[in-house]
Design an enzyme around this catalytic site. Structure first.
Site, PDB file in Angstrom:
ATOM      1  N   ARG A   1      -6.364   7.665  -9.290  1.00  0.00           N
ATOM      2  CA  ARG A   1      -5.999   7.063  -7.999  1.00  0.00           C
ATOM      3  C   ARG A   1      -7.089   6.093  -7.588  1.00  0.00           C
ATOM      4  NH1 ARG A   1      -1.738  10.259  -6.310  1.00  0.00           N
ATOM      5  NH2 ARG A   1      -1.414   8.870  -4.557  1.00  0.00           N
TER       6      ARG A   1
ATOM      7  N   LYS B   1      -0.150   4.285 -10.940  1.00  0.00           N
ATOM      8  CA  LYS B   1       1.319   4.382 -11.058  1.00  0.00           C
ATOM      9  C   LYS B   1       1.697   4.120 -12.516  1.00  0.00           C
ATOM     10  CE  LYS B   1       2.214   3.323  -6.185  1.00  0.00           C
ATOM     11  NZ  LYS B   1       1.024   2.751  -5.528  1.00  0.00           N
TER      12      LYS B   1
ATOM     13  N   GLU C   1     -23.614   1.153  -3.424  1.00  0.00           N
ATOM     14  CA  GLU C   1     -23.151   0.041  -2.575  1.00  0.00           C
ATOM     15  C   GLU C   1     -23.643  -1.281  -3.135  1.00  0.00           C
ATOM     16  OE1 GLU C   1     -24.060   0.827   1.528  1.00  0.00           O
ATOM     17  OE2 GLU C   1     -22.834   2.626   1.518  1.00  0.00           O
TER      18      GLU C   1
ATOM     19  N   TYR D   1     -24.417   6.999  -5.467  1.00  0.00           N
ATOM     20  CA  TYR D   1     -24.110   5.913  -4.513  1.00  0.00           C
ATOM     21  C   TYR D   1     -24.446   4.570  -5.129  1.00  0.00           C
ATOM     22  CZ  TYR D   1     -22.445   7.256   0.079  1.00  0.00           C
ATOM     23  OH  TYR D   1     -21.656   7.624   1.116  1.00  0.00           O
TER      24      TYR D   1
ATOM     25  N   THR E   1      -2.545  -0.800  -7.354  1.00  0.00           N
ATOM     26  CA  THR E   1      -3.134   0.516  -7.529  1.00  0.00           C
ATOM     27  C   THR E   1      -3.284   0.735  -9.034  1.00  0.00           C
ATOM     28  OG1 THR E   1      -0.916   1.455  -7.426  1.00  0.00           O
ATOM     29  CG2 THR E   1      -2.239   1.593  -5.425  1.00  0.00           C
TER      30      THR E   1
ATOM     31  N   ASP F   1       1.466  -8.055  -4.821  1.00  0.00           N
ATOM     32  CA  ASP F   1       1.071  -6.646  -4.905  1.00  0.00           C
ATOM     33  C   ASP F   1       1.902  -6.031  -6.036  1.00  0.00           C
ATOM     34  OD1 ASP F   1       0.822  -3.924  -4.670  1.00  0.00           O
ATOM     35  OD2 ASP F   1       1.007  -3.874  -2.489  1.00  0.00           O
TER      36      ASP F   1
HETATM   37  N1  DSN Z   1       3.217   5.634  -1.701  1.00  0.00           N
HETATM   38  C1  DSN Z   1       3.511   4.662  -2.741  1.00  0.00           C
HETATM   39  C2  DSN Z   1       4.834   4.886  -3.349  1.00  0.00           C
HETATM   40  O1  DSN Z   1       5.227   6.032  -3.491  1.00  0.00           O
HETATM   41  O2  DSN Z   1       5.501   3.937  -3.710  1.00  0.00           O
HETATM   42  C3  DSN Z   1       3.349   3.273  -2.258  1.00  0.00           C
HETATM   43  O3  DSN Z   1       2.106   3.132  -1.693  1.00  0.00           O
END
Ligand code: DSN
Length: 417
Positions: free
Chosen positions: A234, A228, A55, A53, A225, A199
């Site tokens: 993730r 991707k 925080e 942990y 994120t 974003d």
């Molecule tokens: N779920 C994602 C996507 O597949 O584009 C976006 O958050």
């Protein structure tokens, strides 16, 4: 001390993980928000850091024992700042939606007006769509694409901003195949006195590798994120100017989250190091070359591409002109070993759960080393599946050929094959 392996301790879970490894190895994975992380990222993510942990932030924690976590989080922060040229980075958000929500919490009061891209035009739920907390607790106005061209309608976006005076303007998309002009958004934000949030979740890896213009010089805040095109675990990050750093950090913790997921932070740090290499730069450019080659080959088989093609990693196509629905086609493709997702297309007369389109992309196949000639093979499989959607035996025969095709391409992080 008896320390059974996963297979010994829990054969049910072990079998499912092994089956998923095989599935990811055998299939042509084309969901544009998915990828294969490296073995190094997997190792960091599956480490003892999950036990701790933490925080707070480095040097200011609410728990003792941070001798290794503080330098680890600082390393991830420094790598993020260096890779994207940002003043400040917060690497703690659990994923993209919490990252966006933290920005709302840092900058807005409930009821303030926000302006983002409409979900049915390719935006994201958290850009103010009505079923999301961002549409329910804020006053949301939405811009979209020109239905003729499939491209962002910058004039409509500017007119809407002038009329509605949003406090936050959001650029970014989940189903938009073209370059986003971040400078144009910033100009509108400046004109109406809004803060500009970009974003870049879908394109972060392309930005890191120089295959898409960066939003960082233009936006006040950038969220992304990490799993991707960036090819990390993730998770998510928020990048911002120094003057917003305190508000952003406070919004993430204690505003929205408790302890950061330190094992994820470690995976992010490893992915950021990988993304700073020449090999990753080449990867990002190959993702785009592959998407273009796949788009051209699919168009050659009569598939109707939204906006006529792609500039990035993603292709959105309306399959109704071929007599199919998106769901029907995506399910047939999956049976045949080609994985994408059904998706609405801009102006779609059909419902989101059975829309007109499918969305696909090249981040994962490019991580396996596939190149333009392989995209031609994939497009040919798509055509065969389109001709055989109602014939399960034919789809199974295609799947066997797809397995043969994929067996030549090793997957990062996966040792089966
Ligand atoms: N779920 C994602 C996507 O597949 O584009 C976006 O958050």
């Amino acid at each position: 001390m008896n320390q059974p392996s996963l297979r010994e301790a829990d054969p049910d879970v072990a079998s499912l993980i092994a089956a998923e490894e095989r599935r990811e190895f055998e299939k042509v994975r084309l969901i544009p928000s998915e990828n294969y992380v490296s073995r190094a990222v997997l190792e960091a993510t599956g480490s003892v850091l999950t036990n701790k942990y933490s925080e707070g932030y480095a040097g200011k924690r609410y728990y003792e024992g941070q001798q290794n976590i503080d330098p680890l989080e600082s390393l991830a922060v420094e790598r993020a700042r260096a890779l994207f040229g940002a003043d400040h980075a917060n690497v703690q958000p659990y994923s993209g939606s919490p990252a966006n929500l933290a920005v709302y919490f840092a900058l807005l009061k409930p009821g303030d007006t926000v302006m983002g891209m409409a979900l049915p035009h390719g935006g994201h739920l958290t850009h103010g769509w009505n079923v999301s907390i961002t549409g329910a607790w804020f006053r949301s106005v939405q811009y979209g694409v020109n239905l003729e061209t499939g491209r962002l309608d910058y004039d409509q976006m500017r007119d809407l901003a002038r009329r509605e005076r949003p406090r936050l303007i959001i650029a970014g998309a989940t189903a938009y195949p073209r370059v986003i002009d971040f400078a144009a958004f910033r100009a509108v934000a400046d004109e109406v006195g809004a803060t500009f949030l970009a974003d870049m979740a879908h394109i972060a890896g392309l930005v890191a590798g120089g295959a898409h213009p960066s939003p960082v010089p233009h936006a006040h805040v950038v969220t992304t994120t990490t799993h991707k095109t960036l090819r990390g675990p993730r998770g998510a990050m928020i990048l911002c100017r120094e003057d917003l750093a305190k508000a952003v950090d406070k919004a993430v913790f204690p505003g929205l989250q408790g302890g950061p997921h330190n094992h994820t932070t470690a995976g992010i740090a490893v992915a950021l190091r990988e993304a700073a290499t020449p090999a990753f730069r080449e990867y990002a450019h190959q993702v785009v070359r592959n998407a273009r080659a796949l788009a051209e080959a699919l168009a050659g088989y009569g598939f109707k591409l939204v906006s006529g093609g792609t500039d990035n990693h993603l292709i959105l196509m309306d399959v109704t002109p071929r007599g199919l629905t998106g769901k029907q086609f995506a399910k047939a493709l999956d049976r045949a070993g080609l994985e994408c997702n059904y998706n609405t297309v801009p102006g779609d007369p059909r419902k989101p759960f059975d829309p007109s389109g499918v969305r696909l992309g090249t981040p994962a196949v490019t991580s396996r080393g596939m190149k333009e000639p392989d995209m031609a093979r994939i497009a040919a499989f798509f055509h065969e599946v389109a001709e055989a959607v109602e014939d399960p035996d034919a789809l199974d025969r295609i799947a066997a050929r797809v397995r043969d095709f994929t067996s030549a391409f090793p997957c990062p992080g996966i040792l089966v094959g």
